[in-house]
Structure formats: C-alpha cells, structure tokens
Design an enzyme around this catalytic site. Structure first.
Site, PDB file in Angstrom:
ATOM      1  N   LYS A  57       0.841  -1.197   0.000  1.00  0.00           N
ATOM      2  CA  LYS A  57       0.000   0.000   0.000  1.00  0.00           C
ATOM      3  C   LYS A  57       0.877   1.248   0.000  1.00  0.00           C
ATOM      4  O   LYS A  57       2.080   1.182   0.267  1.00  0.00           O
ATOM      5  CB  LYS A  57      -0.933  -0.001   1.212  1.00  0.00           C
ATOM      6  CG  LYS A  57      -0.222   0.042   2.553  1.00  0.00           C
ATOM      7  CD  LYS A  57      -1.222   0.027   3.708  1.00  0.00           C
ATOM      8  CE  LYS A  57      -0.487   0.081   5.045  1.00  0.00           C
ATOM      9  NZ  LYS A  57      -1.426   0.181   6.180  1.00  0.00           N
ATOM     10  N   ARG A  76      -9.888   1.397  15.040  1.00  0.00           N
ATOM     11  CA  ARG A  76     -10.179   2.066  13.764  1.00  0.00           C
ATOM     12  C   ARG A  76     -11.404   1.445  13.094  1.00  0.00           C
ATOM     13  O   ARG A  76     -12.468   2.044  13.055  1.00  0.00           O
ATOM     14  CB  ARG A  76      -8.949   1.998  12.847  1.00  0.00           C
ATOM     15  CG  ARG A  76      -7.734   2.725  13.417  1.00  0.00           C
ATOM     16  CD  ARG A  76      -6.573   2.756  12.449  1.00  0.00           C
ATOM     17  NE  ARG A  76      -6.158   1.426  12.013  1.00  0.00           N
ATOM     18  CZ  ARG A  76      -5.029   1.177  11.365  1.00  0.00           C
ATOM     19  NH1 ARG A  76      -4.202   2.166  11.051  1.00  0.00           N
ATOM     20  NH2 ARG A  76      -4.704  -0.052  11.006  1.00  0.00           N
ATOM     21  N   TYR A 119      14.549  31.458   3.183  1.00  0.00           N
ATOM     22  CA  TYR A 119      13.397  32.245   3.623  1.00  0.00           C
ATOM     23  C   TYR A 119      13.537  32.623   5.094  1.00  0.00           C
ATOM     24  O   TYR A 119      13.920  31.809   5.932  1.00  0.00           O
ATOM     25  CB  TYR A 119      12.108  31.453   3.425  1.00  0.00           C
ATOM     26  CG  TYR A 119      11.666  31.357   1.989  1.00  0.00           C
ATOM     27  CD1 TYR A 119      11.203  32.479   1.305  1.00  0.00           C
ATOM     28  CD2 TYR A 119      11.701  30.141   1.307  1.00  0.00           C
ATOM     29  CE1 TYR A 119      10.794  32.393  -0.021  1.00  0.00           C
ATOM     30  CE2 TYR A 119      11.292  30.042  -0.014  1.00  0.00           C
ATOM     31  CZ  TYR A 119      10.841  31.176  -0.669  1.00  0.00           C
ATOM     32  OH  TYR A 119      10.442  31.093  -1.980  1.00  0.00           O
TER      33      TYR A 119
END
Length: 367
Positions: free
Chosen positions: A40, A136, A263
C-alpha cells in the site's frame, strides 16, 4: 505529481534487498505460513508495481489500502491474490468481483447497505476485520461477527479469512498486545465456523511475537528493511534497507561572514563559508523541519543551513566541491550512513512516514 527525471534527485530501490528481507523473515516463521506483502501507499514509497513484480514469486499475495491501489497491480499484470485492507465503497464491489480482489468487511452496517441496494454478492471473497483494540475499523463482538458471516454466506460470499491488527506490537511493553491477542483468540474460540485464513501479524508481530502467528503474516515496513519500532527495539535478525535517497550539488559558492540563507534569513554565516544548493525540498517530501539536519557529501556530514524550500536546500560544505558531487540524504556515503529512522527521529515521527512522504516527483530507479 509528475516525476522529474532530469534532476539529479532520485530514490534508488534495491529490489534484491526486499527479496532477501522476505526470505529472512520467512526463515524465522513457522513453515507453511502464508506471506502477504503489504504494498500500500506505493509500497511505502518504494514503488508498488516494480516491487510487486520483483517479489511475486516470493509471496502468496499482496495487501493494499484501497481498490485503486489494487487495480493498479492487476492492470500491471499481477495475478496473485490482493487483499484490500481498508473499507471499500459499496460501488467497489462490482470492481472487486471483476478484478478478483478480496475485500475487508468491518461492520454490519456496510453489509446491510449492500443488501439494501440489492448488490449481487455472489462470488465475492472477503476477510472479516476484528477490532481487538486498535480502534479504527472492525467488529468488536462475536455476535456481530457471526451475524455478518451468516449474512454474507447466505448471499453467496466466500468468507475466506478473519484478521486483526495490533496497536503496540513494536513497543517494549507487551501488556496491551497480550490483551488484544486474548480478545482476538476469544472471538475465534466463540465462532461456530472459523474462516480458513487467520492473520494478526504485521511486521512488528512477525519480528518480535513469532509465537503468536496464526497461518498468515502481513509483511510491511520490515520487508523494506526498516525497523518498525524505530530505535525502541533491536531487530532479532538483520534486514537490509532497500531505499537510498540521493541528489547532487547544483550550485556552489563561497560567502562572506554575515551572509544569510533561505526564507526568513534564519541562517547567517559567522565566518567565510562554502555553501551549496541541492535540488530537493518539501515538495519532494524532504520536509521543512529538516533545517540543521545533516546530509552526506564525500563521506562527511554537512548541515542544512537556512529553511528547506519547496524545491531546494542549502548546505554548508567543509571545502569547495565540483558541481555534480553526490549528496546522500538517506543511505551510505563513504563510511557514514543516514537511516530513515534517524531522519524520523529528527522529525519526531516514524520511518514509515519518512519513506511514504517521498513524492512522485522523485524518480525511483531499480536495481
């Protein structure tokens, strides 16, 4: 996201290592145990089709998360059984029958929805999922399991397997693991008819709880040479990491003291320094929190200075190197190594996430 093969950034996948890991695990589990390869999430970032093709003769079947991942394997010519671990949409049943997939059934409501829509279930193959404590998906009571089994069989479904998943198999304490195991065993013992395939062993269970294996295992993280526990538990035997992440220097310069990088100008050189740019960034899965982590150049650890950008990082070198010099982000370089687990520890996450986050923009090269 489209791959960028004209950049030096690439993931090198050692297919032979994956096969060796399967053989190593197979040598340490009871003879006759079925081996299911979990591919998966693009085979944990390693490339589902390429990995599945390479190992198809070493395993008895494949596990994926959803029906689209399963279709990808079938369309690539893979014929071994494929178990879809997640709950599928009702509309996916026809596709499961067409492509000969095995679906996971996790609740009575899902079955009733199929019956309400008068979906033809004849010829469908399923495994029942038990929620023994993961929380789950899955049945929690034996009465629901038996009701589901009866309903499915009555409508022509082959209930081939039953399985659960452990929440703490990769942790030092066995208490919760043992509680889950006992709950699963209690449900099995209470059933009038136990399906043919019974599996509860993920990679961690296969490694550290071999005595609890039923008649099949699901090989995931460990198959790719990763320690499912990170650094918590020592592996009981050697596994070979299959993935190396590399790039190259594309810009090298000497900057004066006071020069800032990236940045937010979060890094300022405190002396004259050699700074190089490497074409990898958070769009590739090299996340923004990797500032101050080190990569390897010429066998030396070189820190990432300044914030990680979308497409680039800047690193501090000990001296000038030519453009094209190899940079190792995961893997060995000289006598040093960076592991996916070390990256995960720095990010305060797990090695699964590190490799799964490597985006499709990074080409996978196989050997």
């Amino acid at each position: 996201m489209k791959a960028s093969p004209h950049r030096p950034t690439k993931a090198l996948i050692h297919l032979g290592a994956i096969r060796q890991n399967i053989q190593q695990m197979g040598a340490h589990i009871p003879q006759g145990t079925l081996k299911w390869a979990v591919v998966k999430a693009n085979a944990y970032g390693h490339g589902a089709v390429a990995v599945a093709k390479a190992i198809q003769d070493d395993v008895d079947g494949f596990c994926v998360s959803n029906i689209d991942e399963a279709i990808e394997l079938r369309q690539a010519g893979l014929s071994k059984p494929i178990l879809i671990l997640g709950v599928s949409e009702i509309e996916a049943v026809a596709l499961a029958k067409e492509y000969d997939f095995t679906l996971t059934v996790a609740g009575l409501e899902w079955i009733q929805a199929l019956l309400d829509k008068e979906v033809d279930l004849t010829g469908l193959t399923v495994h029942l999922k038990i929620d023994s404590g993961m929380g789950r998906i899955g049945f929690r009571e034996v009465s629901e399991v038996e009701q589901a089994q009866d309903l499915l069989q009555k409508h022509g479904v082959c209930v081939e397997g039953i399985f659960t998943h452990f929440a703490t198999a990769d942790e030092e304490s066995d208490d919760y693991f043992n509680a889950q195991l006992e709950r699963f065993k209690t449900i099995l013992a209470s059933m009038k008819e136990v399906p043919e395939l019974v599996h509860a062993s993920n990679s961690a269970t296969t490694l550290w709880h071999v005595e609890t294996i039923f008649n099949a295992v699901r090989m995931g993280d460990a198959m790719y040479g990763l320690n499912p526990s990170g650094a918590v538990l020592d592996l009981p035997y050697d596994l070979i990491p299959a993935l190396t992440l590399e790039s190259a220097l594309v810009h090298v310069k000497t900057v004066p003291a006071g020069a800032c990088m990236g940045y937010g100008a979060t890094y300022q050189a405190d002396s004259e320094q050699v700074i190089a740019t490497v074409p990898i960034g958070y769009a590739d899965g090299w996340t923004r929190d990797m500032q101050n982590f080190s990569v390897l150049v010429d066998g030396q650890a070189c820190p990432i200075v300044g914030r990680v950008s979308m497409d680039q990082i800047t690193i501090r070198l000990p001296k000038l190197y030519p453009l094209g010099t190899k940079v190792t982000l995961i893997g060995s370089n000289g006598d040093k190594e960076i592991t996916a687990t070390q990256v995960a520890t720095y990010r305060v996450t797990i090695n699964y996430e590190v490799v799964c986050l490597l985006s499709d923009r990074i080409p996978r090269e196989y050997y």
